[in-house]
Design a protein around this motif. Structure first.
Motif, short mmCIF file in Angstrom:
data_model
loop_
_atom_site.label_atom_id
_atom_site.label_comp_id
_atom_site.label_asym_id
_atom_site.label_seq_id
_atom_site.Cartn_x
_atom_site.Cartn_y
_atom_site.Cartn_z
N ARG A 71 10.04 40.04 18.91
CA ARG A 71 11.23 39.23 18.66
C ARG A 71 11.84 38.74 19.97
N HIS A 72 12.35 37.51 19.95
CA HIS A 72 13.11 36.95 21.06
C HIS A 72 14.57 36.88 20.64
N PHE A 73 15.47 37.33 21.50
CA PHE A 73 16.88 37.42 21.15
C PHE A 73 17.66 36.23 21.69
N LEU A 74 18.46 35.61 20.84
CA LEU A 74 19.34 34.54 21.26
C LEU A 74 20.73 35.11 21.53
N SER A 75 21.57 34.30 22.16
CA SER A 75 22.94 34.74 22.42
C SER A 75 23.71 34.87 21.10
#
Length: 233
Positions: A71-75
């Protein structure tokens, strides 16, 4: 003598009154009484109807997988939830969303599917808090609850034998769907008594996670409707 005279005058006045009464009723009128007993009412609103992360380039997504692989985390972004009642009322509120496209099985918010049915990602919701540490999954409290013009504290409650059993979450609470959890306000950091609301508010944070295995050949739009419901107690 004075005593007899007084009695006579009283009797005379009575006779005179009886003689002068009208012999027939001339007209009638009516006086109606009405009223409206109400329990009062409340409204619930958010200051932003849409949280928009704009265009996200796949090249800009970090390779950091964080505490969950893939997973890539966004703000994070937030919306302020406000409850206003026309008189003090005991209320609870809850959230609902579609979890069918989430990553994993935690009951979080699904971000939908690509045209070829790939899961796009997940959004983690939090009241007065946010997942601030991608490496360890810890939550950072960001106290924001207000109750009747003063600092408030969050209660969360689950149903046990038909009754909501409340817990005090202090300044923050990880969100669950209404089927699992209700939320309300207290004026104590430790108490579990629901305090009647005239006006109350709290920040709701959302942190999206985009699948790192997403194969994007065309632009993909993610949407995640969240329904917020108010309940009278």
């Amino acid at each position: 003598m004075r005593k007899i005279s007084l009695c006579f005058l009283f009797a005379s006045a009575m006779i005179s009154a009886l003689v002068t009464l009208p012999s027939a009723r001339a007209a009638d009128t009516q006086l109606a009484m009405s009223g409206n007993v109400t329990t009062g009412s409340c409204s619930i609103n958010v200051d932003q109807a849409t949280l928009d992360w704009g265009k996200i380039s796949t090249a800009s997504l970090s390779d950091e997988n964080g505490w969950v692989s893939g997973r890539h985390f966004l703000s994070d972004k937030k919306a302020n939830l406000a409850i206003v009642c026309d008189s003090p009322m005991s209320v609870a509120f809850g959230f609902d969303w579609d979890s069918s496209t989430e990553l994993g099985t935690a009951g979080s918010i699904g971000l939908g599917l690509t045209p070829d049915n790939q899961k796009i990602g997940t959004a983690l919701p939090c009241l007065s808090c946010v997942y601030n540490d991608p490496e360890h999954g810890t939550m950072e409290a960001r106290p924001s609850a207000m109750l009747n013009g003063n600092k408030g504290y969050l209660l969360s409650g689950g149903v046990l034998n038909g009754v909501v059993v409340w817990r005090n979450d202090g300044d923050d609470s990880e969100l669950k769907r209404t089927s699992d959890e209700y939320y309300s306000f207290s004026d104590s950091s430790t108490g579990t008594n629901v305090i009647a609301v005239e006006n109350a508010s709290v920040d709701v944070y959302f942190k999206p996670e985009i699948s790192s295995t997403l194969a994007v050949t065309d632009d993909v739009t993610f949407t995640a409707p969240v329904t917020i419901s108010l309940f009278y107690m």
